[in-house]
Design an enzyme around this catalytic site. Structure first.
Site, PDB file in Angstrom:
ATOM      1  N   ASP A 114       0.860  -1.191   0.000  1.00 19.71           N
ATOM      2  CA  ASP A 114       0.000   0.000   0.000  1.00 19.71           C
ATOM      3  C   ASP A 114       0.895   1.240   0.000  1.00 19.71           C
ATOM      4  O   ASP A 114       1.836   1.343   0.799  1.00 19.71           O
ATOM      5  CB  ASP A 114      -0.896  -0.011   1.236  1.00 19.71           C
ATOM      6  CG  ASP A 114      -1.950   1.072   1.186  1.00 19.71           C
ATOM      7  OD1 ASP A 114      -3.106   0.759   0.806  1.00 19.71           O
ATOM      8  OD2 ASP A 114      -1.619   2.240   1.504  1.00 19.71           O
ATOM      9  N   GLU A 126      -4.820   2.334  -4.430  1.00 19.82           N
ATOM     10  CA  GLU A 126      -3.357   2.472  -4.399  1.00 19.82           C
ATOM     11  C   GLU A 126      -2.729   1.243  -3.756  1.00 19.82           C
ATOM     12  O   GLU A 126      -1.615   1.269  -3.271  1.00 19.82           O
ATOM     13  CB  GLU A 126      -2.985   3.786  -3.698  1.00 19.82           C
ATOM     14  CG  GLU A 126      -2.852   3.805  -2.200  1.00 19.82           C
ATOM     15  CD  GLU A 126      -4.113   3.449  -1.384  1.00 19.82           C
ATOM     16  OE1 GLU A 126      -5.114   3.004  -1.968  1.00 19.82           O
ATOM     17  OE2 GLU A 126      -4.063   3.594  -0.163  1.00 19.82           O
ATOM     18  N   ASP A 149      -1.806   9.154 -10.711  1.00 18.41           N
ATOM     19  CA  ASP A 149      -1.893   8.028 -11.662  1.00 18.41           C
ATOM     20  C   ASP A 149      -0.503   7.648 -12.166  1.00 18.41           C
ATOM     21  O   ASP A 149      -0.174   6.458 -12.251  1.00 18.41           O
ATOM     22  CB  ASP A 149      -2.770   8.412 -12.863  1.00 18.41           C
ATOM     23  CG  ASP A 149      -4.247   8.426 -12.494  1.00 18.41           C
ATOM     24  OD1 ASP A 149      -4.562   8.039 -11.342  1.00 18.41           O
ATOM     25  OD2 ASP A 149      -5.070   8.836 -13.330  1.00 18.41           O
TER      26      ASP A 149
HETATM   27  N1  LIG Z   1      -4.402   9.140  -8.509  1.00 19.48           N
HETATM   28  C1  LIG Z   1      -5.062   8.097  -8.083  1.00 19.48           C
HETATM   29  N2  LIG Z   1      -5.383   7.996  -6.792  1.00 19.48           N
HETATM   30  C2  LIG Z   1      -6.033   6.921  -6.333  1.00 19.48           C
HETATM   31  C3  LIG Z   1      -6.371   5.880  -7.181  1.00 19.48           C
HETATM   32  N3  LIG Z   1      -6.996   4.922  -6.452  1.00 19.48           N
HETATM   33  C4  LIG Z   1      -7.042   5.374  -5.148  1.00 19.48           C
HETATM   34  N4  LIG Z   1      -6.451   6.594  -5.079  1.00 19.48           N
HETATM   35  C5  LIG Z   1      -6.294   7.448  -3.950  1.00 19.48           C
HETATM   36  O1  LIG Z   1      -5.470   6.839  -2.990  1.00 19.48           O
HETATM   37  C6  LIG Z   1      -5.773   7.478  -1.758  1.00 19.48           C
HETATM   38  C7  LIG Z   1      -5.719   6.478  -0.628  1.00 19.48           C
HETATM   39  O2  LIG Z   1      -5.780   7.188   0.532  1.00 19.48           O
HETATM   40  P1  LIG Z   1      -5.908   6.512   1.930  1.00 19.48           P
HETATM   41  O3  LIG Z   1      -6.620   5.195   1.806  1.00 19.48           O
HETATM   42  O4  LIG Z   1      -6.461   7.521   2.833  1.00 19.48           O
HETATM   43  O5  LIG Z   1      -4.450   6.175   2.349  1.00 19.48           O
HETATM   44  P2  LIG Z   1      -3.151   7.013   2.295  1.00 19.48           P
HETATM   45  O6  LIG Z   1      -3.398   8.463   2.070  1.00 19.48           O
HETATM   46  O7  LIG Z   1      -2.229   6.373   1.274  1.00 19.48           O
HETATM   47  O8  LIG Z   1      -2.577   6.797   3.703  1.00 19.48           O
HETATM   48  P3  LIG Z   1      -1.886   5.500   4.215  1.00 19.48           P
HETATM   49  O9  LIG Z   1      -2.252   4.379   3.374  1.00 19.48           O
HETATM   50  O10 LIG Z   1      -2.404   5.360   5.634  1.00 19.48           O
HETATM   51  O11 LIG Z   1      -0.428   5.804   4.193  1.00 19.48           O
HETATM   52  C8  LIG Z   1      -7.142   8.134  -1.904  1.00 19.48           C
HETATM   53  O12 LIG Z   1      -6.985   9.526  -1.878  1.00 19.48           O
HETATM   54  C9  LIG Z   1      -7.627   7.685  -3.228  1.00 19.48           C
HETATM   55  O13 LIG Z   1      -8.344   8.695  -3.909  1.00 19.48           O
HETATM   56  C10 LIG Z   1      -6.044   6.017  -8.569  1.00 19.48           C
HETATM   57  O14 LIG Z   1      -6.325   5.172  -9.384  1.00 19.48           O
HETATM   58  N5  LIG Z   1      -5.391   7.127  -8.963  1.00 19.48           N
END
Ligand SMILES: Nc1nc2c(ncn2[C@@H]2O[C@H](COP(=O)(O)OP(=O)(O)OP(=O)(O)O)[C@@H](O)[C@H]2O)c(=O)[nH]1
Length: 488
Positions: A361, A405, A378
């Site tokens: 992650d 992510e 992305d």
């Molecule tokens: N650019 C982009 N962002 C994505 C995609 N899929 C998920 N995200 C973003 O990934 C982020 C995940 O955030 P969180 O689950 O809060 O986790 P984090 O900010 O990485 O924090 P931790 O995992 O605790 O370190 C979210 O803001 C989603 O919008 C994608 O396909 N593209």
């Protein structure tokens, strides 16, 4: 393309020697075995030689071919007619062939007579129009200059039928013999028997000179069903050859004074013979061309079906790949991950070997998106997928985008030590990629990885392994991120 093929593409120098020789021989052969003692022609072959040459070479240097055959025709005719009549008859023969060829070209007939439609155009142009026109002229020449007692219309009919039959038999035969792309005949078991029957029957018919055996008249008409069999089974080349041989045998019988069609007048005998040969042509050559055309169409259809099937398989496999690929990163998607995970779980269960699973992650990814925008987010995910692809590459391993992510990889036959090694390599490689992340305490993009390894037992489930990896990932996050934790 080999030399034989090229020889019939365009006329070579030797063809201009061969053509008048063959033409001259055909005139002599006709006089020898197709003209009755009463001077009536059963089948006139020579015009078919020039016509076939013009058709085979699509009229290339047709004028030269015409001059050469005109000379050989006149020279051969002079043995029978006065020079003046010989020249006039040769001119008429030339007109007959030229009219036939030009009419066929005008009608758009392809010159190798491979389709029934071409045969139809050929029949109208040659055996109907060209030869009739020539017959009207030739009968006038014979009537006025040879002082013959035969009525004008009888002369016309004799000339017409003889020339028409010659064209119908020998033009398709010569074209078929010089055709380079003909089909190989696939023999059936019954073919050998049929050929034997035909040869024996023909032998009996021609050796009894049309007589009767036990009251059964052995007329050449008995050969019709056999010729039909050859037409259906062996194609135009062999059928045209059979028709030519049978008509030659009938002509020889007539010209040697025999009566293959019973004890009737010579005149009627010739009419019968010509009708019989005409029937042979229509049934034999017509059918064989029809069958050849059907075979070509069938093969074309089969080839198209094969091509379409191939295209369909190709599209299906592309579709299958697409349906298993993550659109953003290009690596395997969740669906593919689930399939492979289930398969590897079963395999590990059967073989008693360990199966490693890791969940990755991205750290502070929400903040990354907020700082650099979704587009850059992305790009960052694509870079991580690329990195995963490079590091998880042993046969049987699979790296996939699990969702958002989050990524995962499966490594069959991998113990905890090795699995930790792979995960650590990936973590470090990402760190060293140095993707700036201003909102992260590490200042570059990093990831946390949870690893779980198991030798599946009866009571274990794939979901259990997933939960273990997930719990290890949670622990890595809790312990400060940018690290690898092995499930306890
Ligand atoms: N650019 C982009 N962002 C994505 C995609 N899929 C998920 N995200 C973003 O990934 C982020 C995940 O955030 P969180 O689950 O809060 O986790 P984090 O900010 O990485 O924090 P931790 O995992 O605790 O370190 C979210 O803001 C989603 O919008 C994608 O396909 N593209």
């Amino acid at each position: 393309m080999n030399n034989t093929n090229r020889a019939w593409e365009s006329p070579r120098w030797w063809f201009y020697i061969l053509l008048p020789l063959v033409h001259f021989a055909s005139v002599k052969l006709t006089f020898f075995c197709a003209v009755t003692p009463e001077n009536e022609v059963v089948v006139w072959l020579p015009n078919a030689v020039l016509l076939a040459a013009l058709m085979r070479f699509r009229g290339q240097r047709g004028w030269l071919m015409a001059i050469l055959t005109f000379c050989s025709d006149t020279f051969a005719n002079m043995a029978v007619f006065t020079p003046a009549v010989a020249v006039q008859l040769s001119v008429i023969n030339l007109i007959e062939v030229a009219v036939t060829y030009l009419l066929m070209r005008r009608a758009g007939a392809s010159s190798d007579l491979k389709r029934v439609e071409d045969l139809r155009k050929f029949t109208i142009a040659g055996p109907l129009i060209g030869t009739l026109l020539a017959s009207l002229m030739a009968a006038a020449v014979l009537k006025t200059q040879m002082a013959t007692g035969t009525p004008y219309l009888t002369l016309t009919r004799l000339w017409w039928f003889g020339d028409a039959l010659g064209m119908m038999i020998y033009a398709p035969l010569l074209l078929a013999l010089t055709q380079t792309d003909h089909e190989p005949v696939r023999l059936h078991k019954t073919d050998a028997l049929a050929v034997l029957v035909i040869v024996v029957l023909a032998g009996v018919i021609f050796s009894t000179y049309g007589g009767a055996i036990n009251g059964v008249s052995m007329t050449p008409t008995l050969l019709l069903p056999m010729v039909l069999y050859i037409a259906v089974r062996f194609g135009t080349r062999w059928t045209a050859l059979t028709v030519a041989l049978v008509s030659l045998a009938v002509s020889i019988m007539l010209t040697s004074g025999n009566r293959p069609f019973g004890d009737i007048s010579v005149h009627l005998e010739i009419i019968h013979a010509q009708e019989f040969i005409l029937t042979l042509c229509i049934v034999g050559i017509g059918f064989s061309i029809l069958m050849d055309e059907l075979r070509v169409r069938e093969r074309g259809l089969e080839a198209r079906v094969r091509q379409r099937t191939h295209e369909l398989e190709d599209s299906n496999s592309k579709l299958a790949t697409l349906s298993q690929t993550d659109g953003l990163t290009g690596i395997a998607n969740r669906r593919r991950f689930d399939e492979v995970f289930a398969a590897e779980w079963s395999r590990a269960g059967r073989s008693g070997q360990s199966l490693a699973l890791a969940m990755l992650d991205v750290d502070y990814f929400k903040a990354y998106n907020d700082t650099y925008g979704h587009q850059c987010g992305d790009d960052c995910l694509r870079a991580i997928a690329n990195l995963l692809g490079k590091n998880v590459r042993r046969v049987g391993d699979l790296a996939a985008r699990y969702g958002g992510e989050e990524f995962a990889f499966i490594a069959p036959m991998t113990d905890s030590h090795s699995a930790l090694g792979i995960a650590e390599t990936i973590r470090r490689a990402l760190e060293q990629l140095n993707l700036p992340h201003a909102a992260s305490p590490f200042h570059v993009v990093t990831a946390s990885i949870g690893v779980a390894v198991i030798i599946p037992g009866k009571s274990d489930t794939p979901q259990g392994l997933l939960q273990m990896a997930d719990a290890a990932l949670y622990q890595a996050k809790q312990q400060g991120r940018n690290q690898v934790v092995l499930a306890g």
